[in-house]
Design an enzyme around this catalytic site. Structure first.
Site, PDB file in Angstrom:
ATOM      1  N   ARG A  46       0.892  -1.155  -0.011  1.00 54.64           N
ATOM      2  CA  ARG A  46      -0.046   0.101   0.011  1.00 54.64           C
ATOM      3  C   ARG A  46       0.887   1.121  -0.024  1.00 54.64           C
ATOM      4  O   ARG A  46       0.576   2.216  -0.712  1.00 54.64           O
ATOM      5  CB  ARG A  46      -0.905  -0.172   1.319  1.00 54.64           C
ATOM      6  CG  ARG A  46      -2.017  -1.015   1.227  1.00 54.64           C
ATOM      7  CD  ARG A  46      -3.090  -0.866   2.199  1.00 54.64           C
ATOM      8  NE  ARG A  46      -2.631  -1.035   3.631  1.00 54.64           N
ATOM      9  CZ  ARG A  46      -2.554  -2.065   4.471  1.00 54.64           C
ATOM     10  NH1 ARG A  46      -2.886  -3.511   3.776  1.00 54.64           N
ATOM     11  NH2 ARG A  46      -2.178  -2.353   5.612  1.00 54.64           N
ATOM     12  N   LYS A 136     -12.605  14.368   5.195  1.00 57.60           N
ATOM     13  CA  LYS A 136     -13.620  13.934   4.563  1.00 57.60           C
ATOM     14  C   LYS A 136     -14.438  12.976   5.259  1.00 57.60           C
ATOM     15  O   LYS A 136     -13.972  12.065   5.790  1.00 57.60           O
ATOM     16  CB  LYS A 136     -12.956  13.059   3.151  1.00 57.60           C
ATOM     17  CG  LYS A 136     -14.118  12.776   2.263  1.00 57.60           C
ATOM     18  CD  LYS A 136     -13.844  11.696   1.145  1.00 57.60           C
ATOM     19  CE  LYS A 136     -14.085  10.371   1.495  1.00 57.60           C
ATOM     20  NZ  LYS A 136     -13.981   9.505   0.354  1.00 57.60           N
ATOM     21  N   GLU A 177     -19.580  14.759   1.903  1.00 62.41           N
ATOM     22  CA  GLU A 177     -19.802  13.931   0.812  1.00 62.41           C
ATOM     23  C   GLU A 177     -20.927  13.226   1.104  1.00 62.41           C
ATOM     24  O   GLU A 177     -20.812  12.057   1.643  1.00 62.41           O
ATOM     25  CB  GLU A 177     -18.535  13.047   0.680  1.00 62.41           C
ATOM     26  CG  GLU A 177     -18.670  12.047  -0.589  1.00 62.41           C
ATOM     27  CD  GLU A 177     -17.559  11.193  -0.803  1.00 62.41           C
ATOM     28  OE1 GLU A 177     -16.639  11.118   0.006  1.00 62.41           O
ATOM     29  OE2 GLU A 177     -17.571  10.633  -1.913  1.00 62.41           O
ATOM     30  N   LYS A 219     -18.706  17.516  -1.787  1.00 60.90           N
ATOM     31  CA  LYS A 219     -18.220  16.314  -2.893  1.00 60.90           C
ATOM     32  C   LYS A 219     -19.473  15.456  -3.197  1.00 60.90           C
ATOM     33  O   LYS A 219     -19.786  14.608  -2.480  1.00 60.90           O
ATOM     34  CB  LYS A 219     -17.223  15.666  -2.192  1.00 60.90           C
ATOM     35  CG  LYS A 219     -16.843  14.228  -3.067  1.00 60.90           C
ATOM     36  CD  LYS A 219     -15.479  13.833  -2.718  1.00 60.90           C
ATOM     37  CE  LYS A 219     -15.088  12.518  -3.235  1.00 60.90           C
ATOM     38  NZ  LYS A 219     -13.764  12.107  -3.005  1.00 60.90           N
TER      39      LYS A 219
HETATM   40  P1  13P Z   1     -14.497   7.356  -6.412  1.00 59.43           P
HETATM   41  O1  13P Z   1     -14.162   8.475  -7.422  1.00 59.43           O
HETATM   42  O2  13P Z   1     -13.937   6.091  -6.578  1.00 59.43           O
HETATM   43  O3  13P Z   1     -15.977   7.192  -6.251  1.00 59.43           O
HETATM   44  O4  13P Z   1     -13.910   7.833  -4.892  1.00 59.43           O
HETATM   45  C1  13P Z   1     -14.103   8.991  -4.485  1.00 59.43           C
HETATM   46  C2  13P Z   1     -14.172   8.925  -2.948  1.00 59.43           C
HETATM   47  O5  13P Z   1     -13.435   9.470  -2.244  1.00 59.43           O
HETATM   48  C3  13P Z   1     -15.352   8.015  -2.413  1.00 59.43           C
HETATM   49  O6  13P Z   1     -15.707   8.376  -1.081  1.00 59.43           O
END
Ligand code: 13P
Length: 339
Positions: A46, A136, A177, A219
């Site tokens: 990773r 986030k 998000e 987001k």
């Molecule tokens: P994806 O663009 O693969 O949807 O991932 C963005 C993300 O941070 C999801 O939490």
């Protein structure tokens, strides 16, 4: 709360021509990505994979911020340099995914509630100390038979708003998000309605919880049909419906909207972003915060082999450049073929 400082960071995260690299896959999510390329999911692998991305100068020149899983925030590169320093040196802002995941929601079969508020203020202070400047939190909203429910959207909106308030109090910009998922066979109208309702309730909760909109980044998903829907939509329809939904629900005080890719193909995610930016002038900056749509190509190119690092960096640079152009509304399909 120093709102000017938060606003400065938020504006940097949505710098025109750049966008956010979502490299915050949890250990179980990166397992799925590594399984596809036959790579063992060890801490060293990773680290090596993410180090390749953060040292890719060309690709990083189109990246304004990088979202990290907590392991990565505290990890050092092979030479001992903290990975977070590599991101700063590349000119990007480091951030931390701080939710503990979407879990089945009690009494709401088929829906989830994102957890992780307990102990969050103290943890975020440590993360800030280590270099994080934003955070986030992802909530997932399912479309299905009589879903989403108002109860699930409200609970998730409230958790997002409490998380955002905690971030701002400790000096981190929250990425808020709420993801309406594209799993299923629903049509674009269903996504449109669920997205509008979700955003309306999220901004109501943000206001009630005293979150300063100038110091956050949204987001969201784009308005798209379910991936199994028989009627797929044109790029123009996705762009037009998405912009209409955001204009109706997202206040102009929000500095920027950074989209998730959510399972769209690499090129569709880029084309949609560029088409939306062509519908300007808009009250907010529109850019990307892609995970899969930025990393699928470099992961495949790398496939766990150190000798493929340069090829992986080239693949990453290409997608980052395409999406950087899309954030300016200047992407064209011919640029993909030329590469
Ligand atoms: P994806 O663009 O693969 O949807 O991932 C963005 C993300 O941070 C999801 O939490």
């Amino acid at each position: 709360m120093d709102l000017n400082a938060l606003n400065d960071i938020a504006e940097r995260m949505v710098t025109p021509g750049k966008g956010i690299l979502a490299a915050d896959e949890s250990t179980s999510t990166i397992q799925k990505r590594f399984d596809k390329i036959g790579v063992e999911n060890t801490e060293a692998n990773r680290r090596d994979y993410r180090e390749i991305l953060f040292r890719a100068a060309d690709g990083m020149s189109h990246i304004s911020g990088v979202i990290l899983f907590r392991e990565t925030l505290y990890q050092d590169a092979a030479d001992g340099t903290p990975l977070v320093r590599l991101i700063e040196r590349a000119g990007a802002v480091p951030g931390i995914k701080c939710d503990a995941g979407a879990k089945p929601m009690a009494l709401f079969p088929g829906e989830t509630l994102t957890e992780g508020l307990d102990g969050l203020p103290a943890q975020l202070l440590k993360d800030r100390e280590r270099g994080a400047r934003f955070a986030k939190w992802r909530a997932t909203i399912y479309i299905g038979d009589r879903l989403p429910t108002l109860g699930a959207i409200k609970a998730n909106a409230h958790a997002l708003a409490r998380y955002a308030a905690i971030c701002q109090e400790v000096g981190l910009v929250p990425i808020v998000e709420p993801e309406v998922l594209m799993d299923g066979a629903h049509d674009i109208e269903a996504c449109d309605a669920a997205t509008r309702l979700t955003l309306r309730l999220v901004f109501q909760e943000l206001a009630e919880q005293r979150v300063a909109l100038e110091g956050m980044v949204l987001k969201p998903n784009m308005v798209v049909p379910g991936q199994d829907c028989p009627r797929q939509a044109s790029v123009e329809e996705v762009a037009r419906r998405s912009i209409a939904a955001f204009k109706a629900t997202v206040p102009a005080a929000v500095p920027g909207i950074a989209f998730l890719s959510g399972g769209q193909s690499d090129e569709a995610a880029t084309a949609h972003l560029s088409a939306m930016n062509q519908l300007g002038p808009l009250p907010w900056k529109l850019t990307f915060s892609y995970g899969r749509a930025l990393q699928a190509a470099p992961q495949k190119a790398w496939s766990g082999k150190p000798e493929n690092a340069a090829a992986a960096q080239r693949a990453f640079a290409h997608r980052a450049r395409m999406n950087g152009l899309a954030s300016l509304g200047k992407w064209e399909g011919v640029l993909e073929k030329a590469a």
